[in-house]
Scaffold this active site. Structure first.
Site, PDB file in Angstrom:
ATOM      1  N   CYS A   1       0.822  -1.220   0.000  1.00  0.00           N
ATOM      2  CA  CYS A   1       0.000   0.000   0.000  1.00  0.00           C
ATOM      3  C   CYS A   1       0.854   1.267   0.000  1.00  0.00           C
ATOM      4  O   CYS A   1       0.318   2.370  -0.100  1.00  0.00           O
ATOM      5  CB  CYS A   1      -0.935  -0.005   1.197  1.00  0.00           C
ATOM      6  SG  CYS A   1      -2.017  -1.450   1.184  1.00  0.00           S
TER       7      CYS A   1
ATOM      8  N   HIS B   1      -8.983   4.126  -0.899  1.00  0.00           N
ATOM      9  CA  HIS B   1      -7.647   3.543  -0.788  1.00  0.00           C
ATOM     10  C   HIS B   1      -7.346   2.660  -2.000  1.00  0.00           C
ATOM     11  O   HIS B   1      -7.354   1.430  -1.906  1.00  0.00           O
ATOM     12  CB  HIS B   1      -7.547   2.765   0.524  1.00  0.00           C
ATOM     13  CG  HIS B   1      -6.182   2.203   0.814  1.00  0.00           C
ATOM     14  ND1 HIS B   1      -5.013   2.756   0.326  1.00  0.00           N
ATOM     15  CD2 HIS B   1      -5.799   1.133   1.575  1.00  0.00           C
ATOM     16  CE1 HIS B   1      -3.977   2.037   0.753  1.00  0.00           C
ATOM     17  NE2 HIS B   1      -4.427   1.045   1.506  1.00  0.00           N
TER      18      HIS B   1
END
Lengths: 388, 388
Positions: B85, B335
């Protein structure tokens, strides 16, 4: 700008490692490279992992931090770098530039892949992740298909023969016999190559490199660090990475790979040498025809002369002084995609240290050439043995 | 060493883009960033793509050369960089170091991900590629599971309440309403958060960020190029990337994330400032508890004060001057894993240009914090508005 050296190399054998995870293979090779460099592990400033399909094949990403942690290295930039089959040489290029720019003075780069032990369809499907899915993948193009087009075109334009292309495999299998790291260590006849199963006409089974597991690593350092810990070391005279056409429709001519031509041009210019100065080369023979195309694009033969060139190389009257793929190449040493680039550098370092099992006598300048996708990402490295 | 600037930023909206490929999303954001920088495209020296699960989710790797080609940029280093991420902020860090080391003077970095439109199990399985499969994945650990452990421990050690943790989501949804790029643009009540479906006790549905598609890009340049083409630009006062524990068994204490602590320490030292100097921060609130832990580890609150801190921030008597996640954060803006790091930089650049829809008045210094895996790869960037 700092001069960049390779102070250490390490490698697993290439072949089938069904019981090893990606992270274990990577750690074995990286530890060997760090030990070989004599550099204390706390001096390593970054960890780069070259890997292509660890996500698709093994469900494992985040290899940078995982490999760093398993090496006992913490609080450093640790990343995975992906450029398909050129992933680890691309990672070496980045590491080289960071040492050259004096950002770090020691970086370990490890390439790793696990490709064996899955159904052939799963393997072929994973490999096509390096093809533009949106524009070409949807039409069913695969890498044997791409190289089949290239081979047909080369035969059509230059009169290259089926036997000439097949002799690449024969030559590289011969080298593989005496390379203890190689996946294939048995000779093959030209008849066996040209009569093997048809894959994507005219590409046959033994024109194709195998699927391979393995890992290889290099430690790149500043000249000062190399002198201190590992003398003599190997100087990186040039490290070039370029992007190039990603789709066959982008190619002006399928037998000329712009990425290889441009990367080679820049590399020779940076090092102040030409192709005739290269003693030994490890180039990207993912398919037998690829060695012919690449050796032309790298300047070892004029375009169209690669076919006769490879035959002459095996008959004792070589057309170029360079020895090509004495490791056995991807065709025989094997092609653990993400590891191949570092594996080629490992081989050339052994040559320049004068300790390779298939030693090229007096080798002083070596070249590696590694391609990702349809030659869409290409690296060329020139290494030089220096007296210190 | 050169001073590094952000001369341009671009972004798609974050949310659901079912008809867009990875390459298209990336090209939209990268083109916008290049246009915003005013820098002629032929001056771009490298193309870095931050992406996490494009291979697993879309069967597409080789994004560096594909995106470069689709931008009309050829013969440059073009790579994918993966740190889960934190992929695109890690790519920004690499680009920053190459500009700082005077290797390149303009690099475009684009982060991209496609995560929507797949069954929840496929999504959860893809995300666990950022967990060490060999040591933790085999036991079934997921990210909601990890953050559930962290949340329980934080409540146990520091008396943090369920309501305090839930108010992170309430605050960030409120910010999302007025961010046109945000995935969620509706308010939520604390009751709705704490009574939403249980996911991994005590983590509930609205403690979790959504799955998101999107892309965001930044153009990093030397100070000289920024002055010539895009003045005033934004100075990168610090760009830090560190590796950190990759498994919960490596943690000394689950509520203290060493990677964040160390990256922040180095970033403040590099920039010559402290947490009290930061006006606005975009930090990695992948789960509501993460914002509390991160804001403590970044020095905005003492360890254990993050719970009261977030409540105070929303009640008009803030315990820290910094405004946290005015974009809506990962919880509301969304996200798109590989794109999140560049998306945070986009937000901070808009703040420092004084044109953000949720503008922090007088913001001059901004921070981004982006984490990959179980905070195993952490970046901290400090940006500064400079008068030129």
């Amino acid at each position: 700008m700092a001069s960049v050296h390779i102070a250490g190399v390490g490698s697993t054998s290439f072949g089938s490692h069904p019981s090893q995870s990606l992270q274990n293979l990577a750690v074995i090779a990286a530890k060997a490279a760090i030990a070989d460099s004599n550099i204390p592990i706390e001096r390593i400033g970054a960890v780069f992992v070259g890997n292509f399909v660890g996500g698709i094949m093994m469900g494992q990403e985040l290899l940078g931090p995982i490999v760093a942690a398993n090496l006992g290295i913490s609080s450093v930039p640790a990343l995975k770098i992906e450029a398909a089959c050129a992933s680890s040489s691309a990672a070496v290029h980045l590491a080289h530039e960071l040492v050259r720019g004096e950002i770090h003075d020691a970086i370990v780069v490890v390439g790793v892949e696990r490709l064996t032990g899955v159904p052939r369809e799963a393997f072929t499907s994973a490999m096509t992740a390096a093809i533009d899915q949106q524009q070409e993948g949807i039409h069913g193009l695969t890498f044997p298909g791409f190289w089949g087009l290239v081979m047909n075109r080369h035969m059509h334009l230059y009169g290259t023969t089926r036997a000439q292309v097949g002799s690449v495999t024969v030559k590289n299998r011969q080298f593989g016999i005496t390379n203890p790291l190689a996946q294939f260590r048995k000779s093959i006849t030209l008849d066996e190559v040209v009569n093997s199963a048809l894959i994507a006409d005219p590409v046959r089974k033994f024109d194709c490199c195998p699927s391979t597991d393995g890992a290889a690593a290099v430690v790149l350092t500043s000249e000062a660090l190399a002198r201190r810990y590992r003398s003599p070391s190997i100087k990186v005279a040039a490290s070039i990475l370029v992007s190039a056409p990603v789709r066959i429709t982008d190619y002006a001519e399928l037998t000329i790979h712009d990425g290889t031509v441009e990367a080679a041009r820049r590399a020779y210019e940076r090092a102040g040498i030409g192709p005739a100065d290269v003693d030994v080369a490890e180039l990207h023979d993912c398919f037998s025809i690829a060695e012919i195309v690449d050796s032309e694009d790298l300047g070892f033969f004029a375009k169209g002369d690669g076919g006769p060139g490879v035959v002459a190389a095996t008959s004792g009257s070589p057309m170029a002084r360079v020895v090509i793929n004495p490791s056995g190449g991807l065709l025989s040493k094997g092609h653990p995609t993400g590891a191949t680039g570092c594996g080629q550098l490992y081989e050339i370092v052994m040559q320049l240290r004068d300790i390779h099992p298939n030693q090229v006598p007096g080798a002083r300048i070596g070249l590696t050439h590694n391609g990702g996708g349809t030659a869409a990402a290409v690296t060329v490295h020139l290494l030089e043995a220096v007296q210190q």
